[in-house]
Design a protein around this motif. Sequence first.
Motif, mmCIF file in Angstrom:
data_model
loop_
_atom_site.group_PDB
_atom_site.id
_atom_site.type_symbol
_atom_site.label_atom_id
_atom_site.label_comp_id
_atom_site.label_asym_id
_atom_site.label_seq_id
_atom_site.Cartn_x
_atom_site.Cartn_y
_atom_site.Cartn_z
ATOM 1 N N LEU A 22 -10.654 3.497 1.761
ATOM 2 C CA LEU A 22 -12.050 3.092 1.584
ATOM 3 C C LEU A 22 -12.479 3.158 0.117
ATOM 4 O O LEU A 22 -13.146 2.260 -0.387
ATOM 5 N N GLY A 23 -12.072 4.223 -0.563
ATOM 6 C CA GLY A 23 -12.498 4.390 -1.953
ATOM 7 C C GLY A 23 -11.913 3.357 -2.892
ATOM 8 O O GLY A 23 -12.554 2.970 -3.874
ATOM 9 N N LEU A 24 -10.709 2.888 -2.601
ATOM 10 C CA LEU A 24 -10.048 1.897 -3.469
ATOM 11 C C LEU A 24 -9.875 0.564 -2.754
ATOM 12 O O LEU A 24 -8.959 -0.205 -3.062
ATOM 13 N N ARG A 25 -10.755 0.260 -1.812
ATOM 14 C CA ARG A 25 -10.569 -0.938 -0.999
ATOM 15 C C ARG A 25 -10.606 -2.231 -1.827
ATOM 16 O O ARG A 25 -9.846 -3.167 -1.560
ATOM 17 N N ARG A 26 -11.462 -2.304 -2.835
ATOM 18 C CA ARG A 26 -11.544 -3.526 -3.641
ATOM 19 C C ARG A 26 -10.260 -3.726 -4.447
ATOM 20 O O ARG A 26 -9.722 -4.838 -4.508
ATOM 21 N N GLN A 27 -9.770 -2.655 -5.056
ATOM 22 C CA GLN A 27 -8.545 -2.759 -5.851
ATOM 23 C C GLN A 27 -7.337 -3.061 -4.962
ATOM 24 O O GLN A 27 -6.502 -3.910 -5.304
ATOM 25 N N LEU A 28 -7.230 -2.362 -3.836
ATOM 26 C CA LEU A 28 -6.104 -2.581 -2.942
ATOM 27 C C LEU A 28 -6.140 -3.979 -2.344
ATOM 28 O O LEU A 28 -5.095 -4.627 -2.172
ATOM 29 N N PHE A 29 -7.337 -4.470 -2.040
ATOM 30 C CA PHE A 29 -7.460 -5.825 -1.509
ATOM 31 C C PHE A 29 -7.024 -6.849 -2.546
ATOM 32 O O PHE A 29 -6.302 -7.804 -2.230
ATOM 33 N N ALA A 30 -7.444 -6.661 -3.785
ATOM 34 C CA ALA A 30 -7.082 -7.606 -4.844
ATOM 35 C C ALA A 30 -5.571 -7.664 -5.046
ATOM 36 O O ALA A 30 -4.987 -8.749 -5.157
ATOM 37 N N VAL A 31 -4.922 -6.501 -5.062
ATOM 38 C CA VAL A 31 -3.469 -6.469 -5.244
ATOM 39 C C VAL A 31 -2.758 -7.058 -4.034
ATOM 40 O O VAL A 31 -1.748 -7.761 -4.174
ATOM 41 N N SER A 32 -3.271 -6.808 -2.840
ATOM 42 C CA SER A 32 -2.646 -7.337 -1.626
ATOM 43 C C SER A 32 -2.743 -8.854 -1.559
ATOM 44 O O SER A 32 -1.838 -9.519 -1.042
ATOM 45 N N GLN A 33 -3.830 -9.414 -2.085
ATOM 46 C CA GLN A 33 -4.019 -10.860 -2.035
ATOM 47 C C GLN A 33 -3.190 -11.589 -3.082
ATOM 48 O O GLN A 33 -2.552 -12.592 -2.790
ATOM 49 N N ASP A 34 -3.207 -11.108 -4.313
ATOM 50 C CA ASP A 34 -2.520 -11.822 -5.405
ATOM 51 C C ASP A 34 -2.197 -10.823 -6.515
ATOM 52 O O ASP A 34 -3.065 -10.455 -7.301
ATOM 53 N N GLU A 35 -0.942 -10.412 -6.569
ATOM 54 C CA GLU A 35 -0.550 -9.411 -7.555
ATOM 55 C C GLU A 35 -0.695 -9.924 -8.982
ATOM 56 O O GLU A 35 -1.120 -9.193 -9.874
#
Length: 300
Positions: free
Chosen positions: A147-160
């Motif tokens: 939850l705390g890093l959801r934006r960063q983890l989502f960005a990396v998961s979508q397009d490294e």
Amino acid sequence: MDFLDYAFMQRALLAAVLVGITAPAVGIYLVQRRQALMGDGIGHVAMTGVGLGFLLTWSPVWMATLVSVLGAVLMELIRWYGKTRGDIALAMLFYGGMAGGVMFINLAPTGSNANLTSYLFGSLSTVSESDVTAICVLAAFVVLVTLGLRRQLFAVSQDEEFARVTGLPVRALNLLTAITAAVTVTVAMRVVGLLLVSALMVVPVAAAQQIGRSFAATFAIAVAIGVSVTIGGTVTSYYQDVPPGATIVLLTIGAFVVLAALAAPLARRRARARSAAHAGADPAECAIPATREATDEVGV
């Protein structure tokens, strides 16, 4: 509700709720990264940790956590540097983890294959107070990261590549995702079992994707499904005397089938609504020219 009178069921239900939250919370990032089977691989490695725990007379949960984290880090290093032989290295890691677990637990003075079975497929009656304490601590870590890093983890998961260009520490976030997945596997092994935990990390997410229209909605629906099926499977296993892990996974697959069946009519209804909206709009020659392209916002 008589099952709540028993201490072992109280512990099992608490563990089930935490598993239902953490497994889909990590799984959504693995699905986005197309690493849906990563949890299965970590589960194989965690078997060595369970065997070592019995051999060294230390907590199998904490030892499995340590070995799983080391295995997850090694998996990421193989993915980065393994190149063409990476799949062979991963196969040896997974099968070695299984073999090591069986060997160590048979060498342990108090260990047996029966002990290993409860970790492979889950067991309600063997969830101890120390297990619940470990699960609570580990689950808190997973929730804070997802939850705390959801934006960063989502960005990396979508397009490294895009995430790297924006300045995000891609490799560090990938490593953190792998470690969080390893921790989740050990959280879930007492309820679902090491061989079935991957299903609980992936299937609720796949089910939620059938009706979720944004990342945030999919995340929430997946967690709701996870909590529902883990509680339902735990209660069912108590009354029907059936394996909890298998019951939970079958309920999860059932939820996927139901939502997949509902997704088609929902999609048709949305398509008709869009067609009706376009039909009622101004003709093209009367429309005001757009100043820029409209973009869909993804909720994270």
